[in-house]
Scaffold this motif. Sequence first.
Motif, PDB file in Angstrom:
ATOM      1  N   ALA A 119      39.563  36.841  65.049  1.00  0.00           N
ATOM      2  CA  ALA A 119      40.468  36.033  64.219  1.00  0.00           C
ATOM      3  C   ALA A 119      41.192  34.940  64.978  1.00  0.00           C
ATOM      4  O   ALA A 119      41.655  33.967  64.363  1.00  0.00           O
ATOM      5  N   GLN A 120      41.293  35.058  66.322  1.00  0.00           N
ATOM      6  CA  GLN A 120      42.114  34.104  67.072  1.00  0.00           C
ATOM      7  C   GLN A 120      41.438  33.659  68.365  1.00  0.00           C
ATOM      8  O   GLN A 120      41.370  32.481  68.635  1.00  0.00           O
ATOM      9  N   ILE A 121      40.987  34.532  69.152  1.00  0.00           N
ATOM     10  CA  ILE A 121      40.278  34.415  70.435  1.00  0.00           C
ATOM     11  C   ILE A 121      41.016  33.560  71.475  1.00  0.00           C
ATOM     12  O   ILE A 121      41.513  32.479  71.195  1.00  0.00           O
ATOM     13  N   PHE A 122      41.079  34.109  72.678  1.00  0.00           N
ATOM     14  CA  PHE A 122      41.720  33.477  73.834  1.00  0.00           C
ATOM     15  C   PHE A 122      43.168  33.098  73.532  1.00  0.00           C
ATOM     16  O   PHE A 122      43.605  31.982  73.819  1.00  0.00           O
ATOM     17  N   VAL A 123      43.899  34.057  72.945  1.00  0.00           N
ATOM     18  CA  VAL A 123      45.322  33.836  72.729  1.00  0.00           C
ATOM     19  C   VAL A 123      46.049  33.907  74.064  1.00  0.00           C
ATOM     20  O   VAL A 123      45.574  34.510  75.032  1.00  0.00           O
ATOM     21  N   ASN A 124      47.216  33.311  74.090  1.00  0.00           N
ATOM     22  CA  ASN A 124      48.065  33.347  75.271  1.00  0.00           C
ATOM     23  C   ASN A 124      48.744  34.705  75.414  1.00  0.00           C
ATOM     24  O   ASN A 124      48.830  35.475  74.451  1.00  0.00           O
ATOM     25  N   PRO A 125      49.288  34.989  76.588  1.00  0.00           N
ATOM     26  CA  PRO A 125      50.209  36.129  76.691  1.00  0.00           C
ATOM     27  C   PRO A 125      51.376  35.922  75.730  1.00  0.00           C
ATOM     28  O   PRO A 125      51.750  34.784  75.409  1.00  0.00           O
ATOM     29  N   SER A 126      51.978  37.022  75.284  1.00  0.00           N
ATOM     30  CA  SER A 126      53.026  36.917  74.271  1.00  0.00           C
ATOM     31  C   SER A 126      54.289  36.231  74.782  1.00  0.00           C
ATOM     32  O   SER A 126      55.106  35.780  73.984  1.00  0.00           O
ATOM     33  N   THR A 127      54.452  36.142  76.083  1.00  0.00           N
ATOM     34  CA  THR A 127      55.591  35.382  76.610  1.00  0.00           C
ATOM     35  C   THR A 127      55.398  33.882  76.422  1.00  0.00           C
ATOM     36  O   THR A 127      56.371  33.131  76.353  1.00  0.00           O
ATOM     37  N   GLU A 128      54.134  33.443  76.339  1.00  0.00           N
ATOM     38  CA  GLU A 128      53.831  32.020  76.155  1.00  0.00           C
ATOM     39  C   GLU A 128      53.764  31.649  74.678  1.00  0.00           C
ATOM     40  O   GLU A 128      54.223  30.574  74.280  1.00  0.00           O
ATOM     41  N   ALA A 129      53.168  32.520  73.857  1.00  0.00           N
ATOM     42  CA  ALA A 129      53.036  32.231  72.427  1.00  0.00           C
ATOM     43  C   ALA A 129      52.748  33.517  71.681  1.00  0.00           C
ATOM     44  O   ALA A 129      52.133  34.442  72.217  1.00  0.00           O
ATOM     45  N   ILE A 130      53.183  33.568  70.423  1.00  0.00           N
ATOM     46  CA  ILE A 130      52.774  34.650  69.531  1.00  0.00           C
ATOM     47  C   ILE A 130      52.172  34.023  68.282  1.00  0.00           C
ATOM     48  O   ILE A 130      52.488  32.889  67.908  1.00  0.00           O
ATOM     49  N   TYR A 131      51.294  34.792  67.619  1.00  0.00           N
ATOM     50  CA  TYR A 131      50.463  34.252  66.552  1.00  0.00           C
ATOM     51  C   TYR A 131      50.431  35.196  65.343  1.00  0.00           C
ATOM     52  O   TYR A 131      49.410  35.828  65.070  1.00  0.00           O
ATOM     53  N   PRO A 132      51.513  35.341  64.589  1.00  0.00           N
ATOM     54  CA  PRO A 132      51.449  36.185  63.388  1.00  0.00           C
ATOM     55  C   PRO A 132      50.391  35.676  62.402  1.00  0.00           C
ATOM     56  O   PRO A 132      50.233  34.467  62.200  1.00  0.00           O
ATOM     57  N   VAL A 133      49.663  36.624  61.804  1.00  0.00           N
ATOM     58  CA  VAL A 133      48.574  36.308  60.880  1.00  0.00           C
ATOM     59  C   VAL A 133      48.889  36.927  59.525  1.00  0.00           C
ATOM     60  O   VAL A 133      49.359  38.062  59.438  1.00  0.00           O
ATOM     61  N   CYS A 134      48.602  36.181  58.438  1.00  0.00           N
ATOM     62  CA  CYS A 134      48.881  36.679  57.093  1.00  0.00           C
ATOM     63  C   CYS A 134      47.667  36.476  56.190  1.00  0.00           C
ATOM     64  O   CYS A 134      47.146  35.364  56.077  1.00  0.00           O
ATOM     65  N   GLU A 135      47.219  37.582  55.561  1.00  0.00           N
ATOM     66  CA  GLU A 135      46.172  37.519  54.539  1.00  0.00           C
ATOM     67  C   GLU A 135      46.634  38.132  53.215  1.00  0.00           C
ATOM     68  O   GLU A 135      45.880  38.156  52.256  1.00  0.00           O
ATOM     69  N   LEU A 136      47.897  38.627  53.170  1.00  0.00           N
ATOM     70  CA  LEU A 136      48.404  39.314  51.992  1.00  0.00           C
ATOM     71  C   LEU A 136      49.724  38.704  51.538  1.00  0.00           C
ATOM     72  O   LEU A 136      50.560  38.317  52.370  1.00  0.00           O
ATOM     73  N   ASP A 137      49.911  38.632  50.217  1.00  0.00           N
ATOM     74  CA  ASP A 137      51.177  38.121  49.702  1.00  0.00           C
ATOM     75  C   ASP A 137      52.222  39.232  49.654  1.00  0.00           C
ATOM     76  O   ASP A 137      51.981  40.368  50.101  1.00  0.00           O
ATOM     77  N   SER A 138      53.392  38.911  49.098  1.00  0.00           N
ATOM     78  CA  SER A 138      54.508  39.855  49.096  1.00  0.00           C
ATOM     79  C   SER A 138      54.219  41.117  48.293  1.00  0.00           C
ATOM     80  O   SER A 138      54.893  42.135  48.461  1.00  0.00           O
ATOM     81  N   GLU A 139      53.220  41.075  47.415  1.00  0.00           N
ATOM     82  CA  GLU A 139      52.857  42.232  46.606  1.00  0.00           C
ATOM     83  C   GLU A 139      51.639  42.969  47.161  1.00  0.00           C
ATOM     84  O   GLU A 139      51.099  43.878  46.511  1.00  0.00           O
ATOM     85  N   GLY A 140      51.195  42.567  48.350  1.00  0.00           N
ATOM     86  CA  GLY A 140      50.062  43.229  48.972  1.00  0.00           C
ATOM     87  C   GLY A 140      48.712  42.774  48.473  1.00  0.00           C
ATOM     88  O   GLY A 140      47.684  43.385  48.792  1.00  0.00           O
ATOM     89  N   GLU A 141      48.684  41.682  47.697  1.00  0.00           N
ATOM     90  CA  GLU A 141      47.424  41.147  47.185  1.00  0.00           C
ATOM     91  C   GLU A 141      46.863  40.106  48.152  1.00  0.00           C
ATOM     92  O   GLU A 141      47.593  39.375  48.811  1.00  0.00           O
TER      93      GLU A 141
END
Length: 405
Positions: A277-299
Amino acid sequence: MRFRFTLPLSPDAPRLPTSAGAALNSMGHQAQLSDHRLTVGVAPNVDTLYSLAWLDLDAGDFYLETPDFGPRYYSFQICESDTRTAAVFGQRTEGAHAPAVHIRRAGGGERSAPGYTTVTCDSRYVMIVGRILVEPTVSDDTDLVRELQNQIILRGPACDSCTTEADSPDLVVLDRNAEIFDPTGFIKSLENVLKDMNLDDLPGDIRHAVELLGMHGTPVSLTEDETAAVSAGLRDGFNMIEHHVRSLGRVANGWAINDNGSEFGSDYLLRATVAHAQIFVNPSTEAIYPVCELDSEGEELDGRSNRYQLVFDRDNLPPADAFWSVTMYHKHGLLVDNALGRYAIGDRTTSIKHGGGSTVIRIQSSEPDEGPDNWLPAPPGPFRLMLRLYSPREGRWVPPAVTRL
């Protein structure tokens, strides 16, 4: 992925201006920010220009020197073949000028080089990922970044080993889906990876599987039943990875947040999911990458008939010291073609209107009735959102939910 960037059969072929590909052991530079035409890799950002180099450390040591970037955000990440990060240097850690870097493989080359910071890697093939921020509020800023790219110096052996890779054209042109789902394609790719590794370097359970299959140094031949079993296993594994995109790390408000970055340890499912889904992400001290595929109702997020909004209250903006953005992708990680030519909205989006200090992002496939200023175009089908927080502040921040209108 290395083949798709280095093009072993035609390494000097012209590339799109959105591509940072180049021959093996050479540095390539994006001339334009990523857009929907870029189909190599997955989930590119549209905030920075990339400078990339795939290096064969068995050919020898490499030396990287970079210019003075002033206050501009930049980072240079040195990535192992298994997507771990060996080192990252940039504005956050070094200020305006990163040290000159000496890159070597463990057990080979010089142990150190005077005047250089040495990075020792486990893999034969490693990738340098340079990211330099483009400011949309500054006229011709892309040209200024291109001037900085032209001052990056990479020294090392020439691409003699490209010939070896070109001797296996069937592997070079192997379709990505064949690597994932076809037993023959999968095993062929795995054999190619294993030939550059020592068995002792593999984790115990993986080493046992390799020895059981007789894969190390010996071509594998499967029976019909074995082929069917491998095929089923590949499909099951892929389904596990796809499902885990929604739950990697901690889950909050429909967002999956990987607080470990590229430090995977023995969590192979996390490693595979991030690579998918992302590949070659940075360490979390450099960047974070939250991912969303669901809305507030879980759809599942789907732009066919749904409209959404994402609201950042002024006291809950993404806590990033460098920059933040929300990028739209097709469910499989490619940028979405749209008439507006907008792929992300963030803290540097000049057109966005704020109401009472809040940032409201409208997410739908057609232009909102109130106009395009706050519109992040979605495809007419399933999609994925990715937040990027570069130089994130400490703490376990929770993004707001994506709500259906």
